[in-house]
Design a protein around this motif. Structure first.
Motif, PDB file in Angstrom:
ATOM      1  N   PHE A  56       0.826  -1.205   0.000  1.00 36.26           N
ATOM      2  CA  PHE A  56       0.000   0.000   0.000  1.00 36.26           C
ATOM      3  C   PHE A  56       0.864   1.260   0.000  1.00 36.26           C
ATOM      4  CE2 PHE A  56      -3.534  -2.644   1.898  1.00 36.26           C
ATOM      5  CZ  PHE A  56      -4.407  -2.461   0.831  1.00 36.26           C
ATOM      6  N   ALA A  57       1.997   1.210   0.683  1.00 34.67           N
ATOM      7  CA  ALA A  57       2.831   2.392   0.806  1.00 34.67           C
ATOM      8  C   ALA A  57       3.584   2.720  -0.481  1.00 34.67           C
ATOM      9  CB  ALA A  57       3.827   2.207   1.950  1.00 34.67           C
ATOM     10  N   TYR A  58       4.132   1.705  -1.132  1.00 32.38           N
ATOM     11  CA  TYR A  58       5.016   1.968  -2.251  1.00 32.38           C
ATOM     12  C   TYR A  58       4.630   1.261  -3.551  1.00 32.38           C
ATOM     13  CZ  TYR A  58       7.872   4.412   1.068  1.00 32.38           C
ATOM     14  OH  TYR A  58       8.307   5.320   2.000  1.00 32.38           O
ATOM     15  N   GLY A  59       3.452   0.610  -3.573  1.00 30.49           N
ATOM     16  CA  GLY A  59       2.940   0.113  -4.846  1.00 30.49           C
ATOM     17  C   GLY A  59       2.473   1.277  -5.682  1.00 30.49           C
ATOM     18  N   ASP A  60       2.762   1.266  -6.974  1.00 31.75           N
ATOM     19  CA  ASP A  60       2.508   2.434  -7.820  1.00 31.75           C
ATOM     20  C   ASP A  60       1.335   2.265  -8.777  1.00 31.75           C
ATOM     21  OD1 ASP A  60       4.661   3.718  -6.680  1.00 31.75           O
ATOM     22  OD2 ASP A  60       6.073   2.912  -8.151  1.00 31.75           O
ATOM     23  N   THR A  61       0.601   1.170  -8.679  1.00 32.29           N
ATOM     24  CA  THR A  61      -0.476   0.950  -9.642  1.00 32.29           C
ATOM     25  C   THR A  61      -1.584   1.970  -9.488  1.00 32.29           C
ATOM     26  OG1 THR A  61       0.002  -1.409  -9.572  1.00 32.29           O
ATOM     27  CG2 THR A  61      -2.103  -0.759 -10.525  1.00 32.29           C
ATOM     28  N   ILE A  67      -3.891   4.567  -3.215  1.00 31.35           N
ATOM     29  CA  ILE A  67      -3.284   3.744  -2.163  1.00 31.35           C
ATOM     30  C   ILE A  67      -2.225   2.787  -2.696  1.00 31.35           C
ATOM     31  CG2 ILE A  67      -5.262   3.792  -0.609  1.00 31.35           C
ATOM     32  CD1 ILE A  67      -6.128   1.113  -1.704  1.00 31.35           C
ATOM     33  N   GLY A  68      -2.205   2.547  -3.978  1.00 29.83           N
ATOM     34  CA  GLY A  68      -1.277   1.546  -4.505  1.00 29.83           C
ATOM     35  C   GLY A  68      -1.899   0.162  -4.399  1.00 29.83           C
ATOM     36  N   VAL A 124      -3.927   1.582   7.350  1.00 26.66           N
ATOM     37  CA  VAL A 124      -4.187   3.006   7.596  1.00 26.66           C
ATOM     38  C   VAL A 124      -2.921   3.842   7.423  1.00 26.66           C
ATOM     39  CG1 VAL A 124      -5.011   4.700   9.267  1.00 26.66           C
ATOM     40  CG2 VAL A 124      -6.086   2.447   9.138  1.00 26.66           C
ATOM     41  N   TYR A 125      -1.877   3.488   8.149  1.00 27.88           N
ATOM     42  CA  TYR A 125      -0.622   4.227   8.052  1.00 27.88           C
ATOM     43  C   TYR A 125       0.009   4.129   6.658  1.00 27.88           C
ATOM     44  CZ  TYR A 125       4.463   4.743   8.491  1.00 27.88           C
ATOM     45  OH  TYR A 125       5.775   5.067   8.283  1.00 27.88           O
ATOM     46  N   PRO A 126       0.087   2.955   6.024  1.00 27.39           N
ATOM     47  CA  PRO A 126       0.729   2.883   4.706  1.00 27.39           C
ATOM     48  C   PRO A 126       0.065   3.743   3.634  1.00 27.39           C
ATOM     49  CG  PRO A 126       0.575   0.701   5.665  1.00 27.39           C
ATOM     50  CD  PRO A 126      -0.238   1.606   6.533  1.00 27.39           C
ATOM     51  N   VAL A 127      -1.238   3.945   3.730  1.00 24.55           N
ATOM     52  CA  VAL A 127      -1.903   4.803   2.752  1.00 24.55           C
ATOM     53  C   VAL A 127      -1.350   6.220   2.830  1.00 24.55           C
ATOM     54  CG1 VAL A 127      -4.104   5.892   2.173  1.00 24.55           C
ATOM     55  CG2 VAL A 127      -4.007   3.432   2.595  1.00 24.55           C
ATOM     56  N   VAL A 128      -1.181   6.722   4.044  1.00 25.26           N
ATOM     57  CA  VAL A 128      -0.624   8.068   4.218  1.00 25.26           C
ATOM     58  C   VAL A 128       0.822   8.112   3.736  1.00 25.26           C
ATOM     59  CG1 VAL A 128      -0.171   9.915   5.875  1.00 25.26           C
ATOM     60  CG2 VAL A 128      -2.172   8.453   6.172  1.00 25.26           C
ATOM     61  N   VAL A 129       1.574   7.045   4.000  1.00 28.65           N
ATOM     62  CA  VAL A 129       2.945   6.959   3.494  1.00 28.65           C
ATOM     63  C   VAL A 129       2.958   7.111   1.980  1.00 28.65           C
ATOM     64  CG1 VAL A 129       4.925   5.425   3.181  1.00 28.65           C
ATOM     65  CG2 VAL A 129       3.799   5.556   5.407  1.00 28.65           C
ATOM     66  N   HIS A 130       2.049   6.425   1.315  1.00 27.30           N
ATOM     67  CA  HIS A 130       2.002   6.495  -0.145  1.00 27.30           C
ATOM     68  C   HIS A 130       1.727   7.920  -0.612  1.00 27.30           C
ATOM     69  CE1 HIS A 130       1.556   4.784  -4.183  1.00 27.30           C
ATOM     70  NE2 HIS A 130       0.614   5.692  -4.347  1.00 27.30           N
ATOM     71  N   TRP A 131       0.786   8.579   0.023  1.00 32.17           N
ATOM     72  CA  TRP A 131       0.451   9.947  -0.359  1.00 32.17           C
ATOM     73  C   TRP A 131       1.651  10.885  -0.271  1.00 32.17           C
ATOM     74  CZ3 TRP A 131      -4.531  10.501   3.110  1.00 32.17           C
ATOM     75  CH2 TRP A 131      -5.577   9.767   2.523  1.00 32.17           C
ATOM     76  N   VAL A 132       2.427  10.771   0.810  1.00 32.11           N
ATOM     77  CA  VAL A 132       3.441  11.781   1.127  1.00 32.11           C
ATOM     78  C   VAL A 132       4.854  11.360   0.729  1.00 32.11           C
ATOM     79  CG1 VAL A 132       4.416  13.221   2.966  1.00 32.11           C
ATOM     80  CG2 VAL A 132       2.003  12.572   3.053  1.00 32.11           C
ATOM     81  N   TRP A 133       5.190  10.087   0.875  1.00 31.11           N
ATOM     82  CA  TRP A 133       6.585   9.669   0.680  1.00 31.11           C
ATOM     83  C   TRP A 133       6.838   8.895  -0.608  1.00 31.11           C
ATOM     84  CZ3 TRP A 133       7.531   7.705   6.379  1.00 31.11           C
ATOM     85  CH2 TRP A 133       7.711   8.821   7.202  1.00 31.11           C
ATOM     86  N   SER A 134       5.837   8.305  -1.206  1.00 34.12           N
ATOM     87  CA  SER A 134       6.042   7.616  -2.474  1.00 34.12           C
ATOM     88  C   SER A 134       6.199   8.651  -3.591  1.00 34.12           C
ATOM     89  CB  SER A 134       4.865   6.695  -2.779  1.00 34.12           C
ATOM     90  OG  SER A 134       4.960   6.188  -4.098  1.00 34.12           O
TER      91      SER A 134
END
Length: 461
Positions: A70-75, A79-80, A137-147
């Protein structure tokens, strides 16, 4: 394609630095455990220690199975959807060292939340929420801001408001997420038994061991040198030359700004609380120190040291003010986690939008390439773009965590899976849920089992 000797050395240094930073961040789990253990009453010490272990182990599995994808998937840019992305690494983009560093961050979030609901929560509820927050929950926010494909990311090809949100090491991504989740858990559960008297006045329920609190604070301070400077996951992106400074030039300054913000907040909180309550308290200094660290975590890499002092100064008043407000509203958070991580984390994001320096922003996000321009702090003449992106990050985190964790805690409450009974709470979670005490009872009349406790209550009645 052959790899040059210089490229091999660069990759090796980056990997060693990243893994060492991950180990430092993991040390923070020890700090959280000591801080939590010392901040609760002795009858709940074993329980809070176990929850800290569960935060780490449940978070490990959920982040491995779902969270990293969820954090770093780019599809999917939201959310990835590249599920089980970890199984494909190293794939040229991410490697196992990067996963380990991100995992160390992920397990810290559940620890923040567990502090807010300490001393009155069923152990099964910990298992549920720690798995959910770490895996989704947390990985979604990671994707938004850090991916790099995140819509809030300052590394995106399509920058929000021409800037993207700068949350370098996670004032919002880590601390605000954990705080909002903990806020809803604590609010739905209600205050601990005895926290407020019949007239609504607060009754102190102090932790049992100040030594553990201070030890935990210093361990967290030590770990923060991995948390903040370590967020340069590749310190040798570019060597200094006529066209590049290299983002490694920011690493030392990041450690200094972290130290200054925390130290300033600690001393201001210590003196501020001295004026309010009439005595010196080491625990106030510890909480102030952590509040300053939380606040500077967003802008640690992009502000001057003098600005870090401003950050810590204000964060102390944010923490003191929110704690006063919490008592007035009968909100009970045993570790002040929502106030500290939520309030100071929010201030940290706003602070970055006000004080970020353009040169340092370019160092952190463009490897110090000369000639690059970026929006920077409003008070330094950088316009409203960065501050606007920071405010948007705050709002979306509050909404996202509220609509996910709020219903989860409410559902657990309705299923009678959230809060322990009043009798169990009075007895203590150690004896009612874990079969014994963290410390051997010194009094022969002290109940040694939950059944003994209930019989004692009947006899006293």
């Amino acid at each position: 394609m052959a790899v040059s000797w210089e490229e091999s050395v660069t990759a090796s240094i980056n990997t060693i630095y990243l893994l060492f930073s991950a180990y430092l961040v993991f040390v923070m789990q020890i700090g959280f455990a000591m801080l939590c253990a010392g901040s609760v009453r002795a009858k709940n010490a074993m329980n809070i220690m176990l929850t800290n272990v569960v935060d780490a182990v449940a978070g490990s599995i959920s982040f491995y199975l779902f969270g990293f994808a969820f954090a770093y998937g780019d599809t999917n840019p939201f959310i990835g959807t590249d599920f089980f992305a970890l199984f494909a690494i190293p794939n040229g983009t991410y490697d196992y060292g990067f996963f380990l560093f991100q995992w160390a961050f992920a397990i810290a979030v559940a620890g923040i939340t567990s502090g807010s609901i300490a001393e009155r929560t069923q152990f099964s509820a910990y298992l549920v929420f720690s798995f959910f927050i770490g895996g989704f929950v947390y990985p979604v926010v990671v994707h938004w801001v850090w991916s790099s494909s995140g819509w809030l990311s300052p590394s995106s090809s399509d920058l929000l408001l021409g800037s993207g949100a700068i949350d370098f090491a996670g004032s919002g991504v880590v601390h605000l997420v954990g705080a909002i989740a903990g806020f809803w858990g604590s609010l739905i559960e209600g205050p601990r038994v005895g926290r407020f008297d019949a007239f609504g006045k607060p009754v102190p329920l102090r932790g049992h061991n100040a030594t553990l609190v201070v030890l935990g604070t210093f361990l967290l301070w030590f770990g923060w040198f991995g948390f903040n400077p370590g967020s340069f996951d590749k310190i040798l992106v570019a060597y200094p030359s006529t066209t590049h400074q290299g983002n490694w030039t920011s690493v030392g300054r990041t450690a200094v700004t972290t130290t200054l913000a925390g130290s300033t907040a600690a001393i201001i909180t210590l003196f501020g609380r001295r004026l309010l309550v009439g005595h010196w308290d080491a625990l106030d200094a510890c909480n102030g120190l952590l509040g300053g660290f939380v606040a500077i975590t967003s802008g640690c890499a992009v502000v001057e040291p003098w600005a870090a002092i401003v950050c810590g100064f204000v964060s102390a008043f944010v923490l003191i003010g929110l704690n006063i407000l919490a008592l007035k509203l009968h909100y009970d958070d045993p570790l002040e986690a929502a106030q500290l991580h939520g309030g100071c984390g929010t201030w940290g994001l706003i602070f970055t939008g006000l004080f970020a320096k353009e040169e340092f922003v370019v160092q952190a996000y463009d490897s110090g390439v000369k000639g690059v321009t970026r929006p920077y702090g409003l008070l330094l003449g950088g316009g409203w773009g960065l501050l606007g992106a920071q405010v948007i990050e705050i709002l979306v985190i509050v909404v996202w965590v509220s609509v996910t964790m709020g219903p989860l805690f409410y559902g657990l409450h309705k299923l009678d899976m959230l809060r322990i009974s009043t009798n169990e709470e009075v007895a203590g979670l150690d004896i009612s849920s874990h079969g014994g005490y963290a410390y051997a009872p010194q009094d022969d009349d002290y109940p040694r089992s939950y059944g003994d406790f209930m019989r004692l209550r009947i006899d006293q009645a």
